[in-house]
Design a protein around this motif. Structure first.
Motif, PDB file in Angstrom:
ATOM      1  N   GLY A 114       0.799  -1.218   0.000  1.00 24.96           N
ATOM      2  CA  GLY A 114       0.000   0.000   0.000  1.00 24.96           C
ATOM      3  C   GLY A 114       0.830   1.265   0.000  1.00 24.96           C
ATOM      4  N   GLY A 115       0.154   2.359  -0.312  1.00 25.80           N
ATOM      5  CA  GLY A 115       0.794   3.665  -0.349  1.00 25.80           C
ATOM      6  C   GLY A 115       0.955   4.160  -1.768  1.00 25.80           C
ATOM      7  N   ASN A 116       1.720   5.241  -1.918  1.00 27.49           N
ATOM      8  CA  ASN A 116       1.998   5.739  -3.260  1.00 27.49           C
ATOM      9  C   ASN A 116       3.372   5.235  -3.687  1.00 27.49           C
ATOM     10  N   ARG A 117       3.891   5.757  -4.759  1.00 25.67           N
ATOM     11  CA  ARG A 117       5.164   5.248  -5.284  1.00 25.67           C
ATOM     12  C   ARG A 117       6.356   5.602  -4.408  1.00 25.67           C
ATOM     13  N   ASN A 118       6.189   6.554  -3.502  1.00 28.13           N
ATOM     14  CA  ASN A 118       7.285   6.959  -2.617  1.00 28.13           C
ATOM     15  C   ASN A 118       7.314   6.164  -1.314  1.00 28.13           C
ATOM     16  N   HIS A 119       6.313   5.374  -1.058  1.00 25.69           N
ATOM     17  CA  HIS A 119       6.259   4.597   0.177  1.00 25.69           C
ATOM     18  C   HIS A 119       6.891   3.236  -0.066  1.00 25.69           C
ATOM     19  N   ILE A 120       8.074   3.067   0.480  1.00 27.30           N
ATOM     20  CA  ILE A 120       8.803   1.815   0.328  1.00 27.30           C
ATOM     21  C   ILE A 120       8.990   1.222   1.720  1.00 27.30           C
ATOM     22  N   PHE A 121       8.198   0.238   2.046  1.00 29.14           N
ATOM     23  CA  PHE A 121       8.328  -0.462   3.314  1.00 29.14           C
ATOM     24  C   PHE A 121       7.837  -1.875   3.119  1.00 29.14           C
ATOM     25  N   SER A 122       8.239  -2.734   4.035  1.00 30.53           N
ATOM     26  CA  SER A 122       7.803  -4.120   3.939  1.00 30.53           C
ATOM     27  C   SER A 122       7.743  -4.704   5.332  1.00 30.53           C
ATOM     28  N   THR A 123       6.601  -5.254   5.686  1.00 33.40           N
ATOM     29  CA  THR A 123       6.484  -5.925   6.979  1.00 33.40           C
ATOM     30  C   THR A 123       6.607  -7.431   6.815  1.00 33.40           C
ATOM     31  N   ALA A 124       6.083  -7.944   5.723  1.00 31.60           N
ATOM     32  CA  ALA A 124       6.176  -9.376   5.417  1.00 31.60           C
ATOM     33  C   ALA A 124       5.976  -9.548   3.924  1.00 31.60           C
ATOM     34  N   ASN A 125       6.832 -10.296   3.290  1.00 32.60           N
ATOM     35  CA  ASN A 125       6.693 -10.528   1.849  1.00 32.60           C
ATOM     36  C   ASN A 125       5.651 -11.605   1.608  1.00 32.60           C
ATOM     37  N   THR A 126       4.407 -11.166   1.422  1.00 30.70           N
ATOM     38  CA  THR A 126       3.312 -12.112   1.205  1.00 30.70           C
ATOM     39  C   THR A 126       2.764 -12.048  -0.210  1.00 30.70           C
ATOM     40  N   GLU A 127       3.272 -11.116  -1.022  1.00 29.63           N
ATOM     41  CA  GLU A 127       2.731 -10.976  -2.368  1.00 29.63           C
ATOM     42  C   GLU A 127       3.229 -12.111  -3.264  1.00 29.63           C
ATOM     43  N   SER A 128       2.441 -12.395  -4.279  1.00 35.40           N
ATOM     44  CA  SER A 128       2.777 -13.465  -5.213  1.00 35.40           C
ATOM     45  C   SER A 128       3.700 -12.935  -6.314  1.00 35.40           C
ATOM     46  N   SER A 129       4.112 -13.815  -7.182  1.00 32.35           N
ATOM     47  CA  SER A 129       4.963 -13.424  -8.310  1.00 32.35           C
ATOM     48  C   SER A 129       4.134 -13.115  -9.554  1.00 32.35           C
ATOM     49  N   LEU A 130       2.825 -12.993  -9.418  1.00 39.21           N
ATOM     50  CA  LEU A 130       1.938 -12.789 -10.559  1.00 39.21           C
ATOM     51  C   LEU A 130       2.304 -11.545 -11.366  1.00 39.21           C
ATOM     52  N   HIS A 131       2.796 -10.504 -10.695  1.00 35.33           N
ATOM     53  CA  HIS A 131       3.122  -9.258 -11.402  1.00 35.33           C
ATOM     54  C   HIS A 131       4.187  -9.454 -12.476  1.00 35.33           C
ATOM     55  N   HIS A 132       4.984 -10.510 -12.378  1.00 37.32           N
ATOM     56  CA  HIS A 132       5.996 -10.795 -13.396  1.00 37.32           C
ATOM     57  C   HIS A 132       5.372 -11.346 -14.676  1.00 37.32           C
ATOM     58  N   TYR A 133       4.121 -11.774 -14.616  1.00 40.69           N
ATOM     59  CA  TYR A 133       3.468 -12.457 -15.727  1.00 40.69           C
ATOM     60  C   TYR A 133       2.292 -11.686 -16.312  1.00 40.69           C
ATOM     61  N   ILE A 134       2.204 -10.386 -15.989  1.00 40.83           N
ATOM     62  CA  ILE A 134       1.136  -9.571 -16.553  1.00 40.83           C
ATOM     63  C   ILE A 134       1.732  -8.356 -17.261  1.00 40.83           C
ATOM     64  N   ARG A 135       0.991  -7.862 -18.221  1.00 36.81           N
ATOM     65  CA  ARG A 135       1.331  -6.626 -18.916  1.00 36.81           C
ATOM     66  C   ARG A 135       0.109  -5.729 -18.824  1.00 36.81           C
ATOM     67  N   LEU A 136       0.321  -4.488 -18.395  1.00 38.29           N
ATOM     68  CA  LEU A 136      -0.773  -3.534 -18.224  1.00 38.29           C
ATOM     69  C   LEU A 136      -0.823  -2.573 -19.395  1.00 38.29           C
ATOM     70  N   SER A 137      -2.030  -2.314 -19.900  1.00 34.35           N
ATOM     71  CA  SER A 137      -2.234  -1.349 -20.981  1.00 34.35           C
ATOM     72  C   SER A 137      -3.027  -0.171 -20.426  1.00 34.35           C
TER      73      SER A 137
END
Length: 109
Positions: free
Chosen positions: A65-88
């Motif tokens: 969460g947050g905007n592009r300037n917010h870089i923090f991590s409490t636990a790496n729970t996200e998947s790797s799906l973002h590597h396999y999508i292309r946004l238009s």
């Protein structure tokens, strides 16, 4: 309209692992957004948040969460799906905020 479609590409061979084994993503090649508002509806564990997190990461946002300037991590729970999508986009989004309810307390504090 901003996000026009999400294309699924280069799906891994080991599609029996999370998140590729979710029924919502099987056989899916593209999701088109044709209205100003889109609702994701489904049972718990069906892939709604996984897809939204992948879209957020693809747009350059922190998956917690947050905007592009917010870089923090409490636990790496996200998947790797973002590597396999292309946004238009039309037009391309350069500002925004990703509100993730599960981690908003950590963001706000």
């Amino acid at each position: 309209m901003f996000l026009r479609e999400v294309q699924f590409q280069n799906w891994p061979q080991e599609a029996d692992t999370y998140p590729f084994n979710l029924l919502a993503f099987q056989g899916l090649s593209v999701i088109s957004f044709r209205t100003a508002v889109t609702f994701f509806v489904g049972e718990n564990g069906s892939g709604k948040s996984t897809l939204l997190e992948a879209i957020a990461q693809g747009a350059g946002f922190n998956p917690e969460g947050g905007n592009r300037n917010h870089i923090f991590s409490t636990a790496n729970t996200e998947s790797s799906l973002h590597h396999y999508i292309r946004l238009s986009w039309l037009p391309k989004v350069t500002n925004g905020f990703f509100l993730r309810a599960e981690s908003f307390f950590n963001f706000s504090s």
